[in-house]
Enzyme design. Structure first.
Site, mmCIF file in Angstrom:
data_model
loop_
_atom_site.group_PDB
_atom_site.id
_atom_site.type_symbol
_atom_site.label_atom_id
_atom_site.label_comp_id
_atom_site.label_asym_id
_atom_site.label_seq_id
_atom_site.Cartn_x
_atom_site.Cartn_y
_atom_site.Cartn_z
ATOM 1 C CE LYS A 68 -4.352 7.449 -6.318
ATOM 2 N NZ LYS A 68 -4.006 7.019 -5.015
ATOM 3 C CD GLU B 130 0.720 5.669 1.888
ATOM 4 O OE1 GLU B 130 -0.172 5.082 1.094
ATOM 5 O OE2 GLU B 130 1.208 6.802 1.908
ATOM 6 C CG HIS C 127 -6.431 -18.160 4.824
ATOM 7 N ND1 HIS C 127 -5.047 -18.783 4.697
ATOM 8 C CD2 HIS C 127 -7.267 -18.692 5.813
ATOM 9 C CE1 HIS C 127 -5.205 -19.486 5.864
ATOM 10 N NE2 HIS C 127 -6.475 -19.741 6.287
ATOM 11 C CB SER D 89 -2.156 12.270 -6.925
ATOM 12 O OG SER D 89 -1.554 12.251 -8.293
#
Length: 457
Positions: free
Chosen positions: A321, A328, A185, A315
């Site tokens: 980053k 993705e 959960h 980025s």
């Protein structure tokens, strides 16, 4: 320009084109979208034409010279020499007739060139009478769909998935001793090892691979010999058997005549079954990719339990980053596969009487799903999973802070007291050990003897 003729009359065609009148009509009337008929379908149709020429010659229906010219022209197409000669869109006649005729016309014009004639003469090779002999678009196109999908699955998708599955197995072994907090959960749960977690990913992918392998036999049944409505009209009775035997020998896959030609033309259950198996794989990969990017989130304000390979800057504004880009890309592919499967399912349900007329859409979507899943699985394996490393300190820290280690106290003090310990620790921002002592339930030594994550696996 030159003039080409079909049963409806004359059509102007550019001299540089090998196609003829029917292809030109399709270009004129179906300028819809930019999606071209996949070359995998074109190559499969060319293989059918090459096999048909040889078989029709062996059956005494086609002269040797004409059969040889057709086979030579078809071979050039299969070798990729004339890819630009197949410009037709997916969004055309639902039977694929125009793409079938595109192949027939290109083969005929090229065969006539090889015979020393000019394009457009239909002499000595005619696109319908010779290249399409014993065939209909209604049986060649679904056969080409099966051949193209089976080859793509066997040659691209399954090797990529099997490679990814083997890497997941290797990571499961590599991470076998690393204890971490479990999560259900999205909340802390009892511990397990990172290796156990990855063994689950491997097992999920294995089920998808098995589903694809179970779907493939349905594709081996070909509609060749069914002609227009499944009765085999204008086709030699031995053609279907010999054509499928030829495909079997050439491609190494056990192609055979479809068990029921009427079902093979009017329905696409075999391709829908394959699409469903691709959706199953997408479902598993979506979960795996999401889990890995969640565990790699941070690196400081997230879970931070995995370290992703640093492939490219994440980025354009934030220096240093690193983003989970491979995850993705894979998840976007999975979503596309879901959409393709929905379109295929609806299209496959739209057979009317003796023919389903959504064939180009089904062919385009199934081949796109196979290609995307194969490419994305390979990319994810090579550029993410291969270099994935655990962050041992964070795994240990997160596991030790987990309140759900209190589960091991339930046999000692009961569920309600154990719950009170977890609630006290959470409210007072202290450890479970401190909470047990503060509540007077156990000594520190007894807690240490009872709460051992390595014994909870």
């Amino acid at each position: 320009m030159r003039q080409e003729k079909d049963s409806m009359g004359l059509v102007e065609v550019e001299d540089t084109a090998l196609w003829g009148a029917q292809t030109q009509r399709s270009l004129n009337y179906f300028a819809i979208g930019s999606e071209r008929m996949p070359m995998a379908v074109i190559y499969a149709l060319a293989r059918i034409k090459r096999a048909a020429a040889q078989i029709n010659h062996e059956l005494g229906l086609l002269g040797k010279d004409i059969a040889d010219y057709i086979q030579l022209a078809a071979s050039e197409i299969i070798d990729g020499r004339w890819d630009e000669q197949f410009p037709l869109r997916v969004w055309q006649t639902g039977s694929g007739t125009q793409s079938n005729m595109n192949v027939n016309e290109v083969i005929a014009n090229r065969a006539n060139e090889l015979a020393g004639q000019v394009r457009g003469t239909k002499n000595p090779v005619h696109p319908n009478d010779h290249v399409n002999l014993g065939q209909s678009s209604n049986d060649t196109f679904p056969a080409a769909m099966h051949i193209a999908a089976a080859l793509a699955a066997q040659q691209n998708l399954l090797p990529a998935l099997i490679h990814l599955e083997s890497l997941l197995a290797a990571k499961s072994q590599q991470f076998a001793a690393l204890i971490k907090v479990g999560r259900t959960h999205l909340m802390d749960a009892v511990p397990l090892t990172l290796g156990q977690e990855f063994s689950g990913y491997q097992a999920q992918l294995q089920m998808g691979i098995q589903a694809i392998e179970q779907a493939l036999p349905g594709l081996y049944g070909l509609a060749l010999g069914a002609t227009a409505v499944g009765t085999g009209l204008n086709c030699h009775p031995d053609f279907a058997r010999q054509a499928c035997a030829h495909m079997h020998a050439e491609l190494g896959l056990p192609f055979h005549p479809a068990a029921n030609f009427f079902a093979a033309l009017a329905g696409h259950e075999a391709l829908q079954q394959l699409s469903s198996s691709l959706r199953l794989v997408a479902m598993s990969l979506l979960k795996i990719a999401n889990d890995i990017r969640w565990m790699a989130s941070g690196p400081r304000a997230g879970l931070g339990e995995l370290q992703l390979p640093e492939n490219e800057p994440g980025s354009s504004i934030m220096p240093g980053k690193v983003n989970p880009t491979q995850a993705e890309a894979l998840t976007m592919v999975c979503v596309q596969v879901y959409g393709n499967d929905a379109a295929i399912a609806f299209a496959a349900s739209q057979g009317n009487f003796e023919l389903n007329v959504y064939k180009p859409l089904i062919a385009f979507n199934i081949l796109q799903s196979i290609e995307l899943l194969g490419d994305a699985a390979r990319s994810f394996a090579e550029h993410c999973l291969q270099g994935l490393e655990p962050v041992n300190e964070r795994l240990q820290e997160n596991m030790e802070k987990s309140l759900m280690l209190v589960t091991s106290l339930t046999p000692v003090m009961g569920y309600e007291r154990a719950a009170a310990v977890a609630q006290h620790a959470h409210r007072n921002h202290c450890t479970l050990r401190d909470a047990v002592i503060q509540l007077g339930f156990l000594s520190g030594e007894d807690f240490d003897a009872q709460v051992r994550p390595q014994d909870m696996l």
